[in-house]
Structures are given as C-alpha cells and as structure tokens.
Write a protein that holds these residues in place. Structure first.
Motif, PDB file in Angstrom:
ATOM      1  N   ARG A   1       9.230  -4.620  -2.956  1.00 47.47           N
ATOM      2  CA  ARG A   1      10.262  -5.180  -3.811  1.00 47.47           C
ATOM      3  C   ARG A   1      10.146  -4.621  -5.217  1.00 47.47           C
ATOM      4  NH1 ARG A   1       8.882 -10.554  -2.209  1.00 47.47           N
ATOM      5  NH2 ARG A   1       9.430 -10.401  -0.030  1.00 47.47           N
ATOM      6  N   GLY A   2       8.915  -4.386  -5.652  1.00 43.29           N
ATOM      7  CA  GLY A   2       8.713  -3.809  -6.977  1.00 43.29           C
ATOM      8  C   GLY A   2       8.836  -2.300  -6.962  1.00 43.29           C
ATOM      9  N   GLN A   3       9.265  -1.741  -5.855  1.00 36.67           N
ATOM     10  CA  GLN A   3       9.444  -0.305  -5.687  1.00 36.67           C
ATOM     11  C   GLN A   3       8.141   0.469  -5.810  1.00 36.67           C
ATOM     12  OE1 GLN A   3      12.604   0.942  -8.295  1.00 36.67           O
ATOM     13  NE2 GLN A   3      14.108  -0.127  -7.072  1.00 36.67           N
ATOM     14  N   HIS A   4       7.015  -0.171  -5.552  1.00 37.23           N
ATOM     15  CA  HIS A   4       5.739   0.544  -5.558  1.00 37.23           C
ATOM     16  C   HIS A   4       5.406   0.932  -4.112  1.00 37.23           C
ATOM     17  CE1 HIS A   4       5.426  -0.563  -9.662  1.00 37.23           C
ATOM     18  NE2 HIS A   4       5.313  -1.842  -9.411  1.00 37.23           N
ATOM     19  N   TYR A   5       6.180   1.874  -3.604  1.00 35.16           N
ATOM     20  CA  TYR A   5       6.042   2.190  -2.182  1.00 35.16           C
ATOM     21  C   TYR A   5       4.669   2.742  -1.852  1.00 35.16           C
ATOM     22  CZ  TYR A   5      11.006   1.825  -2.942  1.00 35.16           C
ATOM     23  OH  TYR A   5      12.232   1.377  -3.331  1.00 35.16           O
ATOM     24  N   GLN A   6       4.114   3.509  -2.808  1.00 34.75           N
ATOM     25  CA  GLN A   6       2.848   4.151  -2.501  1.00 34.75           C
ATOM     26  C   GLN A   6       1.689   3.157  -2.484  1.00 34.75           C
ATOM     27  OE1 GLN A   6       4.603   7.170  -5.150  1.00 34.75           O
ATOM     28  NE2 GLN A   6       2.825   8.346  -4.514  1.00 34.75           N
ATOM     29  N   VAL A   7       1.790   2.134  -3.326  1.00 29.72           N
ATOM     30  CA  VAL A   7       0.764   1.104  -3.274  1.00 29.72           C
ATOM     31  C   VAL A   7       0.909   0.304  -1.984  1.00 29.72           C
ATOM     32  CG1 VAL A   7      -0.183  -0.905  -4.429  1.00 29.72           C
ATOM     33  CG2 VAL A   7       0.677   0.995  -5.773  1.00 29.72           C
ATOM     34  N   ALA A   8       2.149   0.071  -1.590  1.00 31.76           N
ATOM     35  CA  ALA A   8       2.391  -0.621  -0.323  1.00 31.76           C
ATOM     36  C   ALA A   8       1.742   0.152   0.808  1.00 31.76           C
ATOM     37  CB  ALA A   8       3.888  -0.765  -0.087  1.00 31.76           C
ATOM     38  N   CYS A   9       1.896   1.460   0.757  1.00 32.10           N
ATOM     39  CA  CYS A   9       1.324   2.309   1.792  1.00 32.10           C
ATOM     40  C   CYS A   9      -0.207   2.217   1.751  1.00 32.10           C
ATOM     41  CB  CYS A   9       1.788   3.752   1.589  1.00 32.10           C
ATOM     42  SG  CYS A   9       1.459   4.828   2.971  1.00 32.10           S
ATOM     43  N   GLY A  10      -0.756   2.143   0.529  1.00 27.85           N
ATOM     44  CA  GLY A  10      -2.195   2.011   0.387  1.00 27.85           C
ATOM     45  C   GLY A  10      -2.696   0.722   1.019  1.00 27.85           C
ATOM     46  N   LYS A  11      -1.932  -0.340   0.806  1.00 26.81           N
ATOM     47  CA  LYS A  11      -2.332  -1.617   1.405  1.00 26.81           C
ATOM     48  C   LYS A  11      -2.240  -1.530   2.923  1.00 26.81           C
ATOM     49  CE  LYS A  11      -3.780  -5.714   0.976  1.00 26.81           C
ATOM     50  NZ  LYS A  11      -5.031  -5.987   0.234  1.00 26.81           N
ATOM     51  N   PHE A  12      -1.228  -0.863   3.370  1.00 31.88           N
ATOM     52  CA  PHE A  12      -1.061  -0.653   4.804  1.00 31.88           C
ATOM     53  C   PHE A  12      -2.296   0.057   5.362  1.00 31.88           C
ATOM     54  CE2 PHE A  12       0.476   2.170   8.261  1.00 31.88           C
ATOM     55  CZ  PHE A  12       0.882   1.202   9.161  1.00 31.88           C
ATOM     56  N   PHE A  13      -2.762   1.046   4.620  1.00 36.28           N
ATOM     57  CA  PHE A  13      -3.960   1.759   5.020  1.00 36.28           C
ATOM     58  C   PHE A  13      -5.128   0.785   5.136  1.00 36.28           C
ATOM     59  CE2 PHE A  13      -7.904   3.958   4.193  1.00 36.28           C
ATOM     60  CZ  PHE A  13      -7.798   5.127   4.934  1.00 36.28           C
ATOM     61  N   GLU A  14      -5.298  -0.030   4.101  1.00 36.62           N
ATOM     62  CA  GLU A  14      -6.413  -0.979   4.123  1.00 36.62           C
ATOM     63  C   GLU A  14      -6.326  -1.916   5.306  1.00 36.62           C
ATOM     64  OE1 GLU A  14      -6.747  -3.153   0.531  1.00 36.62           O
ATOM     65  OE2 GLU A  14      -7.458  -1.413  -0.599  1.00 36.62           O
ATOM     66  N   ALA A  15      -5.107  -2.358   5.562  1.00 34.17           N
ATOM     67  CA  ALA A  15      -4.935  -3.301   6.655  1.00 34.17           C
ATOM     68  C   ALA A  15      -5.270  -2.655   7.995  1.00 34.17           C
ATOM     69  CB  ALA A  15      -3.506  -3.836   6.664  1.00 34.17           C
ATOM     70  N   ARG A  16      -4.987  -1.365   8.073  1.00 30.15           N
ATOM     71  CA  ARG A  16      -5.227  -0.676   9.342  1.00 30.15           C
ATOM     72  C   ARG A  16      -6.651  -0.158   9.425  1.00 30.15           C
ATOM     73  NH1 ARG A  16      -2.548  -0.488  13.538  1.00 30.15           N
ATOM     74  NH2 ARG A  16      -2.437   1.763  13.772  1.00 30.15           N
ATOM     75  N   HIS A  17      -7.370  -0.167   8.336  1.00 30.28           N
ATOM     76  CA  HIS A  17      -8.746   0.302   8.346  1.00 30.28           C
ATOM     77  C   HIS A  17      -9.607  -0.796   7.766  1.00 30.28           C
ATOM     78  CE1 HIS A  17      -6.191   3.876   8.306  1.00 30.28           C
ATOM     79  NE2 HIS A  17      -7.136   4.457   8.997  1.00 30.28           N
ATOM     80  N   LYS A  18      -9.976  -1.717   8.597  1.00 30.30           N
ATOM     81  CA  LYS A  18     -10.677  -2.908   8.136  1.00 30.30           C
ATOM     82  C   LYS A  18     -11.936  -2.536   7.366  1.00 30.30           C
ATOM     83  CE  LYS A  18      -8.098  -6.262   9.586  1.00 30.30           C
ATOM     84  NZ  LYS A  18      -7.164  -5.523  10.377  1.00 30.30           N
TER      85      LYS A  18
END
Lengths: 451, 455
Positions: B405-422
């Motif tokens: 929503r804040g248009q920080h797509y790359q940070v969103a992607c980073g979080k996605f990475f974290e979520a997928r790599h416990k």
C-alpha cells in the motif's frame, strides 16, 4: 444494547417503509416541496449573476442521482433551479448526491479533454456504523434514534475544532475566545436521514484547498481529516492520544467528552453504563486497561456489588489506576467511547459524492434536514418530517400555492428557515470576501479569478 | 544548502556526468530504503549522513557533484509521475536532513536570502497562548522556566505534515510553528519551486549552446538518461556467477524454493498454460539465463526449454521455432550487441507500463500478461490469496500488504523472502529489501546451501 440512552424513553415503532416512501410521494415532494431554488442559491455561492457563464459555479457542479433500482446516474449538472426541478421530476431519484465543482459543466464532461475537480467543500461524514464498539443490534440501528446524543456530541466537537482551529464558519459565538481574523464562511450540518450526520464546510478557503498548491490538495484535506480524527490503535483498541494532549483534544476532552462520558456513557438501562451490565461489555472496557491484575480485581469487586452505579464503578476504576501511565490509558478509554469517528476517506478526496441536503432517505422516508449545531442536543431524529407527514401537511393545507411556497405549510418550514439563515450568512461572507479581495487587488478582480 | 534554482552552466565530461548521476542515485536509493523500512529520527539521520559522506562528501568536488547530479537526475526522473514522486520524496528527505543539520545562523541567513520570511509572534501573543503551545509540542514537556521559544505564525496549509500529526497549535486557520519545526514549512514551500521541465528543454538549458561536435554525445546522453531512471546501482548481475548452477532438471524444485514471486509466478504460468507472452518471456528468460551457468542453461537449452513447454499444448515444434525462436538468440547476446542483462527490480517495477492500465482494471492476468512485479500489479485480494497459497503467515501477509500500500514493493518482496526462509533476517540488514530478482535467488541459495549439505 449499550448505546447512551436518551431521556425520551421508548420510541413508537417506525412506520413501514412503503408508507413513508413511494414514487407518488416522491413526485409530490419534488414537485411541491423540494427547495430547488435554495439549493441552487447555495451551490451558486453568489455567482449565479456573473456575466461570464463559465464562472458560475452551479453549472459546473456535479449532481448524481440514484434511481429506485440502484442505478447511479453521474455527472448531471444544471444551469438553474428550473432545470434541476425538471430533471428531478423526470428521474424521481431515490437519492441525490452532490459532487465536486469541475473545470467544466459535468453534463458535457465527455466533450472536454481536461475535466477535473476544481473546488469542493470540506466534507465530514459521521455514521453510527463506525461506532461498532457500542455493540448495537444492527437491525435496530436502522432507525435507532437513541444514539443521537453521540451524533450531537460529534457535531459539537468537530464543528468547534473546525471553527476555532481552522477558522471556518462563524457558528454561534466563540465562547469568549478571541476569534481568528479569518473566521468567516460557514459550516452546514445535515442530518443524514437515518443515523448519521454530514458537515459541509463551505467557505471559499475550504472549497479552494486544491488550488493552494503544496503537495497537492489530497495532502491538505487528508491532513485536516487526520488532525480531526485520532488513530485507533489496533493493538490496544483505543484511540492513541499523546500526553500532554494537543490543545484541540484537551479542549474537546474537558468541555465535551468527559462530561458526556459521565452524563451518558456511565448511565444506562442496565445499571453501570459501559462499565456495568452485561459482563461482556464490562470486560471489554476492562480489557482496554491492558492490566489483567487490576481488571480481575475490579471485575470481582463489581460482581460482589451488582447494584453499583456506573459513576461509582468508574470512580473505583479511577482509584485503581493512579499511575501516570494508567491514568493516560483511562483518558484514552474516554476518548475511545466518545470521540467522533469520522470516515476520513470521505474528507480526503475532492471527488467523493455526499448525499445532498433535502434528499429523502429511502429506508426511513425522512428528509435530510439541516441541523443547527447550537440546538443539536434538542434535535430529535424521530420527529424529522417524512414524506408521509409532509403529504399529510399538504393535504390539510388544500390547493397548491402558486408561488411554490408549499414548503412553508409543512413541518419542514422551520428547517427551511434555518437553511435560509445559513444561506444569508454564507452570502454575507462571500460579499465581504469579495470586497476584501477587490480592495487588495483592484486590478485582478474579475469574477473568474474569484471563483 | 542549495535549492537548485539555476541549472549549472559549466561543461563537464561525459564520464563525470555518468559518475555523478550514479552516485546521487545511490544516495537517493539509500534514503528510499531507509524510509521504506520505517526508520525515523536519529537512525534515519545516521543513515543519510553515512550515505552522504560516501557519495556526496562536503568537499569542493563533492559540492559540484551534488549540484550537477541533482540536475542530471531531474532530467532522468521527469518523465513520469511515479518517477517524479520517487525523486521528489527522496530529495526532500535529503533536503530536510541538510536543513536541520545546518547551524541556526546559517539557516536564518539562508531563509532571508531565499525570501522565506516568516512572521514570529510577539511576546504578548506568546504569553497568551503559552500553555497551548506547550501542549502541542510533541517533545517531552520542557521546563516552563525555559526562555520563550521563537514561534512562527503561518497558514495551516503550509505545514501540512505538522497538522496531520497534530504536532502544532492551530487557531483560526493559523499554525504556530516552533522554530525547531521550521523545516516543515520550508519543505512544504519547496516543491513548487522545484519545477520539473521536460527533458528536452532542460537538456537545452544544460547544454547551451551545444557545440556542434557534441551533438552525437547529446544522443548518447539522452539514452543514458533514459536508462538512468530504471538503472540498477547494486551488485552486478549481468552475467551468470559461478556457484549458482542450476540445470533444467532442478528447475521445478528451485522455482518453488528460491525464485522470487515474480519469477515463480511466470514459471508456474508457463507450466500451467504452456505459454508466456513476449514481455514475460523476456523477463523470465533473462533471469533464467543468469541463474544458470552458460554451459548449463545455454541459448540452445533455453530455447529447448521454452519449446518443450510451449509444444506440450499441441503447438508444432516448427511453428515454435518460426514464431518464437527469434527470442532466444538476442537474449544470449548472439545478435546485436545490446544490454541484455537480467532486469533489476527497478526496471521490472517501472517498465511494466504497458500492462499498468490493464492491471489497474484487474485485467492483467486475464489478458495473459504475467510479467512485471506481482507486488505492484496484483490487487489486494489476489496478493493475499497468492501469499496464503505460498504459506506465508498471517502477520507477514499483513506486513507485506501494508508495504505494498505504501508502494514499497521491494521491501514487501524482502518480507516475502523472510517468510519463505524461516530464520532469515533480510529487511533488518542493510539490504533492506530486494533490489534484483537474482539477488533474491542468490540469497535464497545461500540460505539453503548449508542445509542441503547437511542433508
């Protein structure tokens, strides 16, 4: 339900919708009663006589009608009251919305490449739906008039903040405080026909917020909305209020919220108000303290003495919460139960439609009448004229008056008078503004630039 | 402290031009990442200071660099609303930092010089509203004995951010701004002074008069500028690196485990529909190229891979070669010498413009377009569903959606990475977010490598 009770006791059951609302009644209403002339006077903001038709605000204003089968007809616009009235009768809209003033007449919007909103009243929409913490039965909410005191409170708090902080509107005297030099222009409060209220901040400064280019109008409007509405912290379920309180909130708290909390929230059908009665409700409040130990102690104490009144319970809670941190939490609790909850998205945009005054609410048949802030306490939604009562008034009055003053024979007359008074004030302010602008810039005072 | 009112007139060399541009881009990117991570106050200041010292030091050359690079980036970033906003926001942050960190005397002189004079309130007025001013200040209440702080009176519209946060006392439409918050007024007053003219007019003004022999250089600069906005300033992923050897056989596992969402999505769609459109083939193909060793996923193999998938749905092999065979050779630098390095996130996010219109209408997937950044292109419901399907926890989903929503797509992607790599902590590190699909991939490979060895 735990809504603040009003003193008026139980209301008669509302008449079935069909009796209050039908195409025939609507036709009669638009034909003989609807104050199209006053509406056009309002939305024209004193520009109806300007030689330059492009500078006339009314014809650049978007109207939107909603038909009986829920079809929105957008981008309607009218040059004068006759056009509006004719179309109202032709389309018999169940709902009338008012949009922004555009760069060109909205009905021709397809002809223009550049078609964008230029001006817009600052609007504030408060609806009881957002007061879910009250746990009011949704079905009863439809016509629940007992929540009105909360709406009246919201109106008072917001109107005062707008007037004193932002210098909007003249209102009813400034409580001894020196008024800002800019305090002209006006705030129109309208009952939304069911359970909410709308505030229209109409002065030119508010309307023209977009043209003051800072970071775009969105931000300025958004900032005003955010200023007026504290954030509900999802983690705590409370409004987040900083200590020390901002002067605007401190004023609201001292003058309005705290007294209201004591006079309404702590009293209730089941003794104890919001901190008594049904244990669920009580637990909810205690849970907001975020201190299980104290909450349990209090719960115990309350269970032992079920007869304790709300005020006594609150006193007890206060005595348990002495630390500065807990005291601040209690303040937030009071805010959470009383502070107006506005729909900030309505206020942020330029292009948000808002239901027009004098529109009829299809569910209740009630007319969206203007409400005087100074008298909002006495306002009783259940006594608002409906199409049915208006029809009765007209029938009793006999044949139609020639000059279209039928409205004065109905129960809407006092509301119409209030609207007229608002218009008069509004136009006064516009005249003053113009004179000032003319004096300030004698060369650049064409109507087009003023508006 | 410059408002960058006049474009520079002295000529600079083309290599300086490029170097300046890259350094400012790095500086602004650092600020962007710090902001996206929600850093505030001292932390943010420290981050900006570090980056400033690194890229725009306070030396004569550094100042020149600062001056020129601002205008160069202005040229590059004036081409679309998104780019403009990105540029403005980060420049504004830099400006605020500089303003606050200037000595007060300098600041006052600067304000005078810029004609930004604000009316300070009188002693009487101060005495009258002292209480309120104290209440409105967000700082811990200062002792009342403190000498009277200077306050300025301005229209509330000029200090929008203070109003929004309820950090200023308002009365009658005027805001009473403490001297410490003056930056807020100045910052709000700045944007209108930051006109963003069209590239041609500015080019003209920067390079006037353009010496005739320079004209071919102007062409070169134009294409440089055009690329700059989507330029990637992180590590170089243009060619395959040793260590990350992926063969076709591994693809399904690796896709599920280590591909960023955009690539995973395209791979899944390819398997599902046996087809990808041109833009997606390009984005995905380039990515594939750089994760495998050239030997492994070479041009032929890549073509074979696409052919195998495409023809599964009954497309004749020769039809594939005829209609789609043209794509692979250039991707592998066999044709014209053009830059065919894998796309960075910046490029993927910004250059998926053709589909933006349709994606706004939610028609992106319907139209069979699967390229671009999913965090940007998906609507909220679609994103939520996808994330849940990928077994991302509810809290992380919420975080990701907030960032989107804040248009920080790359940070969103980073979080996605974290979520997928416990157990990984990507966004807490300096990296902040994902800058490049290959970076995601490599981090992921690094993450799994020890585990694979153990197993």
């Amino acid at each position: 339900m735990s809504a603040p009770p009003s003193g008026s006791g139980s209301q008669p059951p509302p008449a079935p919708a069909s009796e209050n609302f039908s195409p025939e009644l609507l036709r009669m209403y638009y034909d003989r009663v609807f104050p199209a002339a006053a509406m056009c006077r309002w939305l024209g903001y004193g520009t109806a006589q300007l030689a330059d038709t492009g500078a006339r605000l009314l014809q650049r204003r978007e109207f939107s009608f909603t038909t009986g089968d829920d079809v929105y007809i957008r981008y309607l616009s009218y040059e004068n009251e006759a056009g509006l009235k004719k179309d109202l009768l032709a389309k018999l809209p169940h709902k009338i919305d008012i949009g922004a003033i555009f760069s060109a007449p909205p009905s021709d919007h397809k002809k223009y490449k550049l078609f964008e909103p230029k001006q817009r009243e600052l609007i504030i929409d408060i609806d009881l739906t957002d007061y879910d913490f009250l746990e009011v039965d949704v079905k009863r909410l439809e016509t629940c008039d007992r929540c009105w005191p909360l709406m009246a409170l919201a109106m008072r708090v917001l109107e005062r903040a707008l007037r004193e902080d932002f210098g909007r509107g003249l209102g009813s005297g400034g409580g001894g405080r020196r008024q800002g030099a800019r305090a002209q222009g006006h705030i129109l409060c309208v009952y939304s026909g069911r359970r909410g209220i709308h505030l229209w901040v109409c002065d030119a400064r508010a309307r023209r917020i977009p043209s003051m280019k800072c970071l775009g109008s969105f931000q300025v409007r958004g900032a005003v909305a955010d200023y007026l509405g504290p954030v509900l912290a999802p983690a705590t379920g409370r409004f987040a209020i900083r200590t020390p309180m901002h002067p605007s909130l401190a004023r609201a708290y001292k003058d309005e919220l705290e007294p209201f909390f004591h006079s309404h929230m702590l009293k209730g059908e089941a003794a104890g108000g919001v901190c008594g009665g049904a244990s669920r409700r009580q637990k909810k409040l205690l849970a907001m303290l975020e201190n299980e130990q104290i909450a349990e102690q209090l719960l115990d104490a309350f269970e032992k003495r079920p007869a304790m009144s709300g005020a006594e319970r609150w006193k007890r809670i206060k005595s348990e919460c002495k630390t500065p941190k807990l005291a601040a939490v209690l303040t937030e609790v009071v805010f959470t139960y009383t502070y107006p909850r506005l729909d900030v998205n309505v206020s942020k945009g330029m292009n948000h439609l808002l239901k027009s005054p004098w529109c009829v609410h299809p569910k209740t048949g009630r007319v969206c009448v203007p409400v005087n802030v100074s008298e909002c306490e006495e306002f009783d939604p259940s006594s608002v004229p409906t199409l049915k009562t208006i029809a009765d008034d007209l029938d009793a009055g006999g044949a139609s008056l020639k000059d279209g003053r039928d409205i004065s024979r109905t129960r809407l007359a006092p509301f119409e008078a209030a609207f007229d008074a608002f218009l008069a004030k509004c136009e006064n302010a516009i005249r003053g503004e113009r004179a000032r602008e003319k004096a300030a810039a004698p060369l650049a005072s064409s109507g087009a630039e003023l508006f | 402290l410059s408002m960058y009112e006049l474009p520079p007139a002295e000529p600079i060399s083309v290599s300086e031009f490029e170097e300046f541009a890259y350094d400012r881009l790095r500086l602004l990117s650092t600020i962007e990442l710090a902001r996206a991570k929600g850093l505030k106050g001292a932390e943010l200041e420290a981050r900006i200071r570090k980056a400033r010292d690194e890229f725009m030091p306070l030396s004569p050359t550094g100042l020149i660099k600062d001056y020129y690079s601002h205008f160069i980036l202005r040229l590059a970033y004036c081409r679309s609303e998104d780019l403009r906003r990105w540029f403005l926001q980060n420049e504004l942050e830099l400006f605020k930092w500089r303003f606050v960190n200037n000595p007060p005397e300098d600041r006052a002189a600067w304000l005078r010089a810029k004609g930004l004079q604000y009316e300070a309130i009188s002693r009487d007025e101060y005495e009258e509203i002292k209480e309120e001013l104290h209440q409105a200040s967000p700082q811990p209440p200062s002792p009342p004995s403190r000498p009277r702080a200077l306050h300025y009176k301005v229209a509330f519209e000029e200090v929008v951010d203070l109003v929004r946060q309820r950090r200023v006392y308002l009365r009658g439409g005027s805001a009473f701004v403490p001297a410490a918050d003056l930056v807020s007024i100045v910052a709000t007053a700045r944007p209108p002074r930051l006109p963003l003219p069209s590239p041609t007019s500015l080019l003209a003004s920067v390079f006037t008069p353009p010496p005739p022999p320079l004209s071919h250089k102007a062409d070169r600069l134009a294409s440089f500028l055009e690329g700059l906005a989507t330029q990637y300033v992180g590590d170089d992923y243009s060619r395959p690196r040793s260590g990350s050897a992926v063969s076709l056989a591994d693809l399904p596992t690796v896709s599920r485990r280590s591909f960023p969402l955009c690539m995973h999505n395209m791979h899944a769609k390819l398997l599902e529909t046996k087809h990808l459109k041109h833009s997606a083939r390009q984005q995905f193909g380039l990515f594939l190229k750089t994760i495998g060793l050239p030997k492994r996923l070479s041009c032929e193999e890549s073509t074979a891979f696409f052919r195998a998938e495409f023809t599964k749905k009954g497309m004749a092999a020769d039809k594939f070669m005829r209609d789609y065979g043209y794509g692979a050779p250039p991707l592998h630098r066999l044709g014209k010498r053009q830059d065919w390095s894998a796309m960075s996130c910046g490029k993927i996010i910004n250059s998926s413009t053709p589909s933006i219109v349709s994606s706004l209408l939610g028609a992106n997937a319907a139209a069979g377009e699967h390229h671009g950044c999913p965090f940007r292109n998906y609507d909220e419901g679609q994103m939520r569903a996808t994330l849940q399907q990928m077994q991302v926890g509810a809290q992380d989903v919420q975080y990701i959606l907030d960032k989107v929503r804040g248009q920080h797509y790359q940070v969103a992607c980073g979080k996605f990475f974290e979520a997928r790599h416990k157990g990984s902590t990507l966004i807490e590190t300096d990296l902040g977010g994902i800058n490049h699909p290959n970076q995601y991939f490599e981090e992921s490979q690094k993450f799994f490598a020890p585990k694979d060895e153990a197993a």
